[in-house]
Design a protein around this motif. Structure first.
Motif, short mmCIF file in Angstrom:
data_model
loop_
_atom_site.label_atom_id
_atom_site.label_comp_id
_atom_site.label_asym_id
_atom_site.label_seq_id
_atom_site.Cartn_x
_atom_site.Cartn_y
_atom_site.Cartn_z
N LYS A 198 0.86 -1.19 0.00
CA LYS A 198 0.00 0.00 0.00
C LYS A 198 0.89 1.24 0.00
CE LYS A 198 -2.36 -1.66 3.68
NZ LYS A 198 -3.40 -1.88 4.70
N PRO A 199 0.55 2.34 -0.66
CA PRO A 199 -0.58 2.48 -1.56
C PRO A 199 -0.38 1.69 -2.87
CG PRO A 199 0.80 4.47 -1.56
CD PRO A 199 1.38 3.54 -0.58
N PRO A 200 -1.42 1.58 -3.69
CA PRO A 200 -2.75 2.15 -3.52
C PRO A 200 -3.54 1.44 -2.42
CG PRO A 200 -2.75 0.72 -5.42
CD PRO A 200 -1.35 0.75 -4.91
N TRP A 351 4.87 -14.72 2.55
CA TRP A 351 5.24 -13.76 1.49
C TRP A 351 6.46 -12.92 1.91
CZ3 TRP A 351 4.53 -13.13 -3.45
CH2 TRP A 351 4.69 -11.87 -4.04
N CYS A 352 6.46 -12.41 3.15
CA CYS A 352 7.56 -11.56 3.60
C CYS A 352 8.49 -12.39 4.50
CB CYS A 352 7.04 -10.36 4.39
SG CYS A 352 5.77 -9.44 3.51
N ILE A 353 9.76 -12.37 4.16
CA ILE A 353 10.72 -13.24 4.84
C ILE A 353 10.85 -12.93 6.35
CG2 ILE A 353 13.14 -14.01 4.87
CD1 ILE A 353 12.93 -13.60 1.74
N PRO A 354 10.88 -11.66 6.76
CA PRO A 354 11.00 -11.41 8.22
C PRO A 354 9.88 -12.06 9.02
CG PRO A 354 11.37 -9.39 6.99
CD PRO A 354 10.87 -10.41 6.00
N CYS A 355 8.71 -12.14 8.45
CA CYS A 355 7.57 -12.75 9.14
C CYS A 355 7.65 -14.27 9.04
CB CYS A 355 6.27 -12.22 8.54
SG CYS A 355 4.78 -13.03 9.14
N ARG A 356 7.86 -14.76 7.84
CA ARG A 356 7.92 -16.22 7.63
C ARG A 356 9.00 -16.86 8.51
NH1 ARG A 356 10.19 -17.80 2.03
NH2 ARG A 356 12.13 -17.74 3.20
N GLU A 357 10.21 -16.30 8.45
CA GLU A 357 11.33 -16.87 9.20
C GLU A 357 11.27 -16.48 10.68
OE1 GLU A 357 13.52 -19.12 7.90
OE2 GLU A 357 12.06 -18.97 6.28
N GLY A 358 10.87 -15.23 10.92
CA GLY A 358 10.82 -14.73 12.30
C GLY A 358 9.86 -15.51 13.16
N THR A 359 8.66 -15.74 12.66
CA THR A 359 7.67 -16.48 13.47
C THR A 359 8.15 -17.91 13.70
OG1 THR A 359 6.42 -17.00 11.46
CG2 THR A 359 5.64 -15.13 12.75
N THR A 360 8.76 -18.51 12.69
CA THR A 360 9.22 -19.90 12.81
C THR A 360 10.34 -20.00 13.84
OG1 THR A 360 8.62 -20.28 10.52
CG2 THR A 360 10.10 -21.88 11.52
N TRP A 361 11.30 -19.05 13.79
CA TRP A 361 12.40 -19.10 14.74
C TRP A 361 11.93 -18.78 16.16
CZ3 TRP A 361 16.73 -21.54 14.64
CH2 TRP A 361 17.26 -21.91 13.40
N GLY A 391 7.73 -3.67 11.46
CA GLY A 391 7.76 -2.71 10.35
C GLY A 391 8.47 -3.21 9.11
N ARG A 392 8.80 -4.50 9.04
CA ARG A 392 9.56 -4.98 7.88
C ARG A 392 8.75 -5.93 6.99
NH1 ARG A 392 14.37 -4.68 11.55
NH2 ARG A 392 15.44 -2.85 10.73
N THR A 393 7.43 -5.83 7.10
CA THR A 393 6.59 -6.72 6.31
C THR A 393 5.49 -5.93 5.61
OG1 THR A 393 5.32 -7.12 8.33
CG2 THR A 393 6.98 -8.75 7.75
N PHE A 394 4.92 -6.51 4.55
CA PHE A 394 3.84 -5.84 3.81
C PHE A 394 2.65 -5.57 4.73
CE2 PHE A 394 4.11 -6.41 -1.04
CZ PHE A 394 5.48 -6.20 -1.03
N ALA A 396 0.42 -6.39 8.63
CA ALA A 396 0.66 -6.27 10.07
C ALA A 396 0.87 -7.61 10.78
CB ALA A 396 -0.51 -5.53 10.72
N LEU A 397 0.84 -8.73 10.05
CA LEU A 397 0.97 -10.01 10.75
C LEU A 397 2.33 -10.14 11.44
CD1 LEU A 397 -0.52 -13.40 9.67
CD2 LEU A 397 1.67 -13.34 10.79
N GLY A 398 3.37 -9.64 10.78
CA GLY A 398 4.71 -9.69 11.38
C GLY A 398 4.74 -8.94 12.70
N ASP A 399 4.21 -7.73 12.70
CA ASP A 399 4.14 -6.94 13.94
C ASP A 399 3.25 -7.63 14.97
OD1 ASP A 399 5.60 -5.15 12.51
OD2 ASP A 399 4.25 -3.45 12.80
N ALA A 400 2.14 -8.20 14.48
CA ALA A 400 1.17 -8.83 15.36
C ALA A 400 1.80 -10.01 16.09
CB ALA A 400 -0.05 -9.30 14.57
N ALA A 401 2.73 -10.68 15.44
CA ALA A 401 3.41 -11.81 16.07
C ALA A 401 4.51 -11.32 17.01
CB ALA A 401 4.01 -12.72 14.99
N ALA A 402 5.18 -10.27 16.60
CA ALA A 402 6.33 -9.78 17.39
C ALA A 402 5.90 -9.10 18.68
CB ALA A 402 7.17 -8.82 16.53
N MET A 403 4.84 -8.29 18.61
CA MET A 403 4.49 -7.44 19.74
C MET A 403 4.12 -8.19 21.03
SD MET A 403 2.79 -4.03 18.08
CE MET A 403 1.47 -4.89 17.26
#
Lengths: 438, 161
Positions: A198-200, A351-361, A391-394, A396-403
């Motif tokens: 986003k955008p659009p 789709w976004c590596i920081p989320c895919r790998e981050g959540t797994t690790w 803040g490194r993913t398309f 909010a799932l990455g943030d949602a997992a990290a927070m």
């Protein structure tokens, strides 16, 4: 019945018809102010409708809390492309179970909210994207839609007003990620639910590239009351910039878990102790997830606050989707963190590596801690890894997992220490939570 | 490949419900409704949905791989889904899941020898205030204790003995 005995502490606006005989029927709806807001809105200009929604200080009930009136004003009404409307009924944020009730007990309120949205952005088609697990609700909504068509409240020239509006349901098939609005749009197009850059924004290019008005079920359900009684009246129920009421889903260690309609700004401790009847067995409160598992955890002593978007934000958490999870002193926060992370690792779309790998690790590290194979350095590692996802993913799932992980690591380090020293592993094996009888 | 008359009517309506030329949108709903009749997503079903929605079978396959409710293998007549996510976990969801394993004699995503039951540990299904919750096929059961679970399973077993 999923709704509770009404509590005098509740302010029932969206849930006012729950409990009426045959509350899902069109006749009951019409007999209790149903479709009056539409009749009023059809005589208003789109600008006036949007102004009324802005005046209500309604904010998105799906999680982000974005001002609804402003979101509506972003949809270009004069676009040469037709506008469409999409309802997010992919309710899947752990702790959240409110949209189910709104669709089950008052489906016409949702349909009317959609029609008013249609008038506001000049859209003539609306889709209700419902998670696949809610099949009985999809069938239920289909019946309500069919009844509305049969009695002239949907379709061409509704009640002689000249306004045309069609509503369809669309089934999901099991994917938390599809609750994220842009992933939902890919999903409704028949693809994997992958978030879009986003955008659009969807308001400009949403479903099939068309300008799209997209809101949560509860957000649309608040609209008829806003138009009928005025935006100012709705706003006055809440606190400044946090208008109206919302459905609060209380779960976990309380005597009366349930879904309650509260005005924004309702005190959190009052919700736990009075609405939900307090904690079983006189045990002490340990922590609260205020609005679904994506929200940072609050320690018991941080919970003496009013529940509105801005106060929760100031307290370092979020009001989110209204899924309040209450945890008493017997709760193992490390195991809670692990279960939450298992969920995000399972649901990351990849789709976004920081989320895919981050959540797994994060899941793997938490798993080895719980199994007694953790080491002191795992604690800073968890925090570090989680912070690097922010803040490194398309989407909010990455943030949602990290927070939630960051908050649990920072607020309950002693519980991790107990695992490193071998104390907790043993006691966790013996821990047998009691069933809460509702 | 044809489906029941009710489903054929539903599909005909479904393909009309999206903007013209956007029939691909029907892929996910069509798969999940069709799966209710075929039991799982067969190769034949993939081809059929691709044909009806005007996409390649690869485009259907990639969707099937993504959504957790689309199954490539047969499940039991009764698919028992036990939630162990946070709200259920706090009030015994994990213990209930282990109880279900013992009661049915199968593990996660396995099917009983008679084909009557399959079991799956699932993520949050929106029943948090009535936890622990399970879903058997599309039927929700709330505040499930091991005793209540046994009664549900025994009743289904009796129906088929």
């Amino acid at each position: 019945m999923l709704y509770n005995e009404p509590s005098p502490l509740e302010v029932r606006v969206l849930t006012r018809r729950f409990g009426l005989p045959d509350s899902a029927s069109l006749d009951t709806y019409l007999a209790h102010e149903g479709y009056q807001a539409f009749q009023k809105a059809v005589k208003m200009t789109p600008e006036a409708i949007i102004e009324e929604v802005k005046a209500s200080a309604l904010r998105g009930r799906g999680g982000a809390g974005f001002p609804t009136g402003m979101k509506w004003s972003f949809v270009p009404r004069n676009s040469p492309k037709p506008r469409v409307l999409v309802v997010n009924a992919d309710e899947s944020e752990p702790g959240t179970c409110k949209d189910r009730l709104l669709m089950e007990y008052d489906p016409h309120q949702l349909i009317e909210g959609m029609m008013i949205g249609g008038l506001a952005v000049d859209a003539h088609r609306g889709y209700v994207y419902i998670r696949g697990e809610y099949r009985y609700l999809i069938d239920h909504m289909d019946r309500a839609i069919e009844e509305a068509y049969r009695k002239g409240w949907l379709g061409k020239n509704i009640q002689g007003t000249g306004f045309d509006f069609d509503v369809y349901t669309h089934s999901g098939a099991g994917a938390y990620e599809c609750g994220e609005e842009t992933a939902l749009l890919d999903s409704i197009e028949g693809k994997r639910g992958i978030p879009r850059m986003k955008p659009p924004f969807p308001a400009v290019a949403g479903a099939w590239g068309l300008p799209t008005l997209l809101n949560n079920v509860e957000t649309f359900c608040a609209v008829p009351a806003i138009i009928r009684d005025g935006g100012a009246a709705f706003a006055a129920l809440g606190t400044p910039k946090n208008g109206g009421t919302r459905l609060l889903c209380i779960s976990g260690h309380v005597n009366k878990p349930g879904v309650y309609e509260i005005p924004l700004g309702f005190p959190m401790m009052k919700a736990i102790n009075e609405l939900a009847g307090g904690i079983p067995g006189g045990r002490k409160l340990k922590a609260v997830i205020p609005g679904g598992s994506s929200c940072p955890v609050l320690r018991a002593e941080e919970c003496d606050i009013p529940m509105d978007y801005d106060t929760l934000m100031k307290a370092g958490s979020m009001l989110g989707s209204g899924g309040m999870v209450v945890m008493d002193e017997t709760t193992c926060m490390v195991r809670a963190a692990l279960r939450i992370m298992k969920f995000y690792a399972h649901e990351s779309c990849g789709w976004c590596i920081p989320c895919r790998e981050g959540t797994t690790w994060l899941r793997k590290i938490l798993e080895r801690i719980v199994e007694g194979r953790g080491q002191k350095s795992d604690l800073p590692l968890l925090g570090d890894l989680a912070k690097n996802m922010l803040g490194r993913t398309f989407c909010a799932l990455g943030d949602a997992a990290a927070m939630p992980t960051i908050s649990i690591v920072e607020k309950f380090p002693e519980e991790f220490e107990a695992y490193f020293s071998g104390k907790a592993v043993e006691s966790a094996a013996r821990h047998e939570p009691a069933f809460v009888t509702a | 490949m044809t489906f029941s008359p009710e489903l054929e009517t539903k599909f005909a309506k479904m393909l009309q419900s999206y903007p013209p030329g956007r029939e691909r949108s029907a892929v996910v709903p069509m798969l999940i409704y069709a799966q209710d009749e075929t039991g799982y997503v067969t190769d034949e079903l993939v081809e059929e949905v691709a044909r009806r929605c005007g996409v390649t079978s690869l485009q259907v396959h990639e969707v099937v791989g993504y959504y957790s409710m689309l199954y490539r293998k047969p499940r039991g007549k009764y698919h028992v889904q036990v939630c162990t996510n946070i709200s259920c976990l706090l009030v015994g969801g994990e213990e209930l899941y282990h109880h279900a394993e013992k009661k049915l004699g199968i593990g996660n995503k396995q099917v009983t020898a008679d084909g009557l039951f399959s079991l799956e540990e699932v993520e949050c299904m929106g029943a948090c205030s009535w936890a622990p919750a399970i879903e058997i096929n599309y039927d929700f059961h709330h505040a499930v204790t091991p005793e209540k679970f046994d009664a549900l399973i025994d009743a289904l077993q009796k129906k088929h003995s």
